[in-house]
Enzyme design. Structure first.
Site, PDB file in Angstrom:
ATOM      1  CG  ASP A  45      -2.123  -0.935   1.014  1.00 27.98           C
ATOM      2  OD1 ASP A  45      -2.354  -1.358  -0.129  1.00 27.98           O
ATOM      3  OD2 ASP A  45      -2.811  -1.230   2.005  1.00 27.98           O
ATOM      4  N   GLY A  46       2.024   1.223   0.636  1.00 25.02           N
ATOM      5  CA  GLY A  46       2.893   2.395   0.629  1.00 25.02           C
ATOM      6  C   GLY A  46       3.332   2.764  -0.775  1.00 25.02           C
ATOM      7  CG  ASN A  89      -4.390   5.414   3.436  1.00 26.96           C
ATOM      8  OD1 ASN A  89      -5.342   4.876   2.883  1.00 26.96           O
ATOM      9  ND2 ASN A  89      -3.285   4.769   3.723  1.00 26.96           N
ATOM     10  CD  GLU A  90      -3.293   8.264   7.184  1.00 21.97           C
ATOM     11  OE1 GLU A  90      -2.179   8.457   6.654  1.00 21.97           O
ATOM     12  OE2 GLU A  90      -3.843   7.146   7.233  1.00 21.97           O
ATOM     13  NE  ARG A 119      -7.352  23.631  26.322  1.00 23.01           N
ATOM     14  CZ  ARG A 119      -8.557  24.152  26.101  1.00 23.01           C
ATOM     15  NH1 ARG A 119      -9.578  23.341  25.816  1.00 23.01           N
ATOM     16  NH2 ARG A 119      -8.743  25.452  26.145  1.00 23.01           N
ATOM     17  CB  ALA A 156      -2.278  11.503  22.904  1.00 21.25           C
TER      18      ALA A 156
END
Length: 254
Positions: A42-43, A113-114, A139, A176
């Site tokens: 895929d890369g 993808n993103e 945040r 996160a």
């Protein structure tokens, strides 16, 4: 009609490239080919799409992941026949359209993808708007915006939802995020209709790291990012359609 081959630099892919060049009855064109054969995972496929976004892509899976590839090593002869006799079918893939603004410039990018915005050394603060309405003040380390096909990439590692591409959605997933009595965010992936527009904006200009698929760079004086889904912008060829469930199983469950 012309073609070009983008391939992973390994013995299998090199040997396959030479075989294809002997068998395919089209002219090679490294500048603006009509067809692009991608040999690898895929890369390699994503890199090829960013090199030649207007081509028709034939993916042969030889890498560790092959979510986009529609031909296996055992089907190389079928791929050659499909190209030489135009017996292939096509599928259209949606992409993210991303407009990044700093105090000095505006950058236009696309992703299959993103895209992510992150600031690993410090807390990133972003106003998250959907269709001009404030959703939250985020945040944390950053945010990932993914397509349905891209939901199985970095988004999945962030515990985002795996999404059937027929749903035509884009997804916001936190990286996160900080949640306490003082700061609150949605704290779960958010699936949005393809009609929605996302805006990520800072109250004060800041330094961010941006990834667009396999591309990454640092932006100084970042102000905002506008993201939307553009339907059916990348064309992928196949001989026999592989169901989405089969793609998921062969990539993650076998």
């Amino acid at each position: 009609m012309t073609y070009w081959i983008v391939y992973k630099d390994d013995p299998i892919s090199n040997e396959l490239k030479q075989h294809l060049e002997q068998k395919i009855q089209l002219e090679l064109d490294s500048l603006s080919p009509n067809l692009v054969i991608v040999i690898g995972g895929d890369g390699t496929f994503i890199s090829a799409v960013h090199m030649f976004p207007n081509a028709i892509f034939f993916g042969i899976h030889t890498g560790h992941l092959g979510f986009y590839a529609n031909y296996t090593l055992e089907e190389v002869d079928q791929l050659i026949e499909d190209i030489n006799h135009k017996t292939y079918h096509i599928e259209k893939i949606d992409v993210l359209q991303c407009q990044l603004k700093t105090s000095q410039e505006t950058i236009e990018e696309f992703a299959i993808n993103e895209m992510t915005l992150i600031t690993p050394p410090k807390t990133l603060i972003l106003e998250v708007e959907v269709d001009g309405q404030l959703l939250e003040t985020f945040r944390g380390t950053g945010l990932c915006i993914s397509t349905a096909y891209g939901s199985t990439a970095y988004n999945k590692s962030l515990h985002g939802a795996v999404v059937d591409p027929n749903l035509k959605t884009l997804q916001i997933t936190e990286i996160a995020g900080i949640n306490s009595n003082q700061y609150r965010t949605l704290s779960s992936p958010l699936l949005l209709s393809h009609k929605r527009r996302i805006k990520l904006e800072t109250k004060e200009e800041t330094e961010v790291f941006v990834t667009i698929d396999h591309l990454s760079y640092q932006l100084h004086h970042f102000k905002s990012a506008d993201i939307s889904l553009k339907l059916e912008k990348v064309t992928v060829a196949y001989h026999k359609e592989t169901s989405y469930i089969q793609r998921v199983k062969r990539t993650f469950l076998k």
